[in-house]
Design a protein around this motif. Structure first.
Motif, PDB file in Angstrom:
ATOM      1  N   GLU A 222      -3.477   5.485   0.120  1.00  0.00           N
ATOM      2  CA  GLU A 222      -4.398   4.346   0.058  1.00  0.00           C
ATOM      3  C   GLU A 222      -4.836   3.936   1.463  1.00  0.00           C
ATOM      4  O   GLU A 222      -6.002   3.587   1.689  1.00  0.00           O
ATOM      5  CB  GLU A 222      -3.732   3.171  -0.658  1.00  0.00           C
ATOM      6  CG  GLU A 222      -3.488   3.422  -2.134  1.00  0.00           C
ATOM      7  CD  GLU A 222      -2.680   2.317  -2.803  1.00  0.00           C
ATOM      8  OE1 GLU A 222      -2.818   2.142  -4.027  1.00  0.00           O
ATOM      9  OE2 GLU A 222      -1.906   1.628  -2.092  1.00  0.00           O
ATOM     10  N   ILE A 223      -3.905   3.979   2.406  1.00  0.00           N
ATOM     11  CA  ILE A 223      -4.246   3.648   3.795  1.00  0.00           C
ATOM     12  C   ILE A 223      -5.236   4.672   4.353  1.00  0.00           C
ATOM     13  O   ILE A 223      -6.210   4.308   5.039  1.00  0.00           O
ATOM     14  CB  ILE A 223      -2.971   3.597   4.666  1.00  0.00           C
ATOM     15  CG1 ILE A 223      -2.074   2.439   4.205  1.00  0.00           C
ATOM     16  CG2 ILE A 223      -3.324   3.433   6.137  1.00  0.00           C
ATOM     17  CD1 ILE A 223      -0.722   2.384   4.893  1.00  0.00           C
TER      18      ILE A 223
ATOM     19  N   GLN B 134      -7.188   6.837  -5.394  1.00  0.00           N
ATOM     20  CA  GLN B 134      -6.830   5.734  -4.485  1.00  0.00           C
ATOM     21  C   GLN B 134      -7.780   4.559  -4.666  1.00  0.00           C
ATOM     22  O   GLN B 134      -7.364   3.396  -4.619  1.00  0.00           O
ATOM     23  CB  GLN B 134      -6.860   6.212  -3.023  1.00  0.00           C
ATOM     24  CG  GLN B 134      -6.049   7.462  -2.723  1.00  0.00           C
ATOM     25  CD  GLN B 134      -4.703   7.485  -3.391  1.00  0.00           C
ATOM     26  OE1 GLN B 134      -3.907   6.551  -3.269  1.00  0.00           O
ATOM     27  NE2 GLN B 134      -4.425   8.565  -4.125  1.00  0.00           N
TER      28      GLN B 134
ATOM     29  N   LEU C   7      -6.583   0.788  -5.703  1.00  0.00           N
ATOM     30  CA  LEU C   7      -6.887  -0.382  -4.873  1.00  0.00           C
ATOM     31  C   LEU C   7      -7.667  -1.427  -5.659  1.00  0.00           C
ATOM     32  O   LEU C   7      -7.486  -2.634  -5.468  1.00  0.00           O
ATOM     33  CB  LEU C   7      -7.673   0.054  -3.630  1.00  0.00           C
ATOM     34  CG  LEU C   7      -6.863   0.856  -2.593  1.00  0.00           C
ATOM     35  CD1 LEU C   7      -7.800   1.565  -1.613  1.00  0.00           C
ATOM     36  CD2 LEU C   7      -5.893  -0.053  -1.857  1.00  0.00           C
TER      37      LEU C   7
ATOM     38  N   LEU D 196       0.825  -1.200   0.000  1.00  0.00           N
ATOM     39  CA  LEU D 196       0.000   0.000   0.000  1.00  0.00           C
ATOM     40  C   LEU D 196       0.863   1.254   0.000  1.00  0.00           C
ATOM     41  O   LEU D 196       2.046   1.216   0.348  1.00  0.00           O
ATOM     42  CB  LEU D 196      -0.897   0.027   1.240  1.00  0.00           C
ATOM     43  CG  LEU D 196      -1.886  -1.139   1.415  1.00  0.00           C
ATOM     44  CD1 LEU D 196      -2.432  -1.148   2.828  1.00  0.00           C
ATOM     45  CD2 LEU D 196      -3.011  -1.032   0.396  1.00  0.00           C
TER      46      LEU D 196
ATOM     47  N   TYR E 114      -7.610  -5.277  -4.116  1.00  0.00           N
ATOM     48  CA  TYR E 114      -7.867  -5.096  -2.684  1.00  0.00           C
ATOM     49  C   TYR E 114      -9.261  -4.535  -2.422  1.00  0.00           C
ATOM     50  O   TYR E 114      -9.724  -4.535  -1.278  1.00  0.00           O
ATOM     51  CB  TYR E 114      -6.848  -4.138  -2.062  1.00  0.00           C
ATOM     52  CG  TYR E 114      -5.416  -4.594  -2.137  1.00  0.00           C
ATOM     53  CD1 TYR E 114      -5.074  -5.924  -2.404  1.00  0.00           C
ATOM     54  CD2 TYR E 114      -4.359  -3.691  -1.923  1.00  0.00           C
ATOM     55  CE1 TYR E 114      -3.755  -6.329  -2.460  1.00  0.00           C
ATOM     56  CE2 TYR E 114      -3.042  -4.090  -1.967  1.00  0.00           C
ATOM     57  CZ  TYR E 114      -2.740  -5.414  -2.250  1.00  0.00           C
ATOM     58  OH  TYR E 114      -1.421  -5.817  -2.307  1.00  0.00           O
TER      59      TYR E 114
END
Length: 253
Positions: free
Chosen positions: A14-15, A49, A53, A10, A58
């Motif tokens: 993104e987090i 983002q 992902l 990541l 994800y």
């Protein structure tokens, strides 16, 4: 058969996006500041983002716009963003810094490793207490030397600014390993306790507070340093569900 370990790669944004998506308000250890971004710019940034992902597999978004995060990653974000405390391990050598966070709740552990060459992170679950110990110890530089000057106090110049002294040694090829337990209160974070090891010219020293705010530098063998690390980790608060006694070495795992 041993379960396959998932490793998620990541970036910081993104987090942050996943934290907001799963209902969190902040993520410990990330200092990315988006307050200066306009609402339009922020929306565009978060959309980017989401697409990133999705490409990684994800995140899945249906035709109604409902997003579903991959199960293991969702669990990590839930635990980390809701943590009231976490562990941080820093290894600094040759102007490079490796930083690893360890998050835990209800007997489940995850590690978040910050890649020293950029803004990337690797996430993986830690399946047992003894594996956490292994991960921390395995990242400790291995040295065998020990000099005879045990229990030295830092010189007056060193003592006046231990951080500056350690920085000078780093420039000369030393390594520093630090462990810290960090408590989170809202947006504030405070170090509750820490362990510091200095590795220089094949010698390892434990840095500890001395009397009257002095710093004591105690040379140690690698085995003794490992014992210090394990003893330090054993003080970490964790769920009783995650603790049992290993009859072979008496280490809670």
């Amino acid at each position: 058969m041993k379960p396959a370990r998932e490793v998620f790669e990541l970036h910081a944004l993104e987090i942050i996006y996943l934290t907001a998506l799963t209902g969190g308000s902040s993520f410990p250890g990330l200092d990315t500041d988006l307050k200066a971004e306009s609402e339009r710019s922020l929306r565009s940034l978060m959309d980017a983002q989401m697409r990133s992902l999705e490409r990684k597999g994800y995140l899945e978004t249906d035709f109604m716009g409902n997003a579903q995060v991959k199960e293991g990653l969702h669990e990590f974000i839930r635990i980390a963003s809701g943590s009231t405390s976490y562990l941080c391990q820093i290894i600094q050598r040759h102007q490079q810094m490796l930083k690893v966070y360890y998050f835990f709740r209800d007997g489940t552990w995850f590690e978040l490793e910050h890649q020293p060459d950029g803004n990337g992170y690797k996430v993986q679950e830690i399946y047992a207490w003894h594996e956490l110990v292994f991960q921390v110890v395995n990242r400790t530089p291995l040295v065998q030397g020990l000099d005879d000057n045990s229990g030295q106090m830092l010189s007056e110049a060193e003592e006046s600014d231990p951080a500056q002294w350690a920085e000078r040694l780093l420039l000369n090829g030393a390594s520093v390993l630090s462990l810290a337990e960090i408590q989170c209160t809202g947006e504030e974070a405070q170090v509750q306790r820490e362990l510091n090891l200095l590795i220089y010219e094949d010698h390892m020293s434990l840095l500890q507070p001395g009397t009257e705010e002095q710093v004591r530098r105690t040379p140690v063998h690698f085995a003794a340093a490992v014992e210090e690390i394990i003893a330090w980790l054993q003080q970490t608060d964790r769920s009783e569900e995650a603790v049992y006694v290993d009859s072979n070495n008496n280490i809670p795992v």
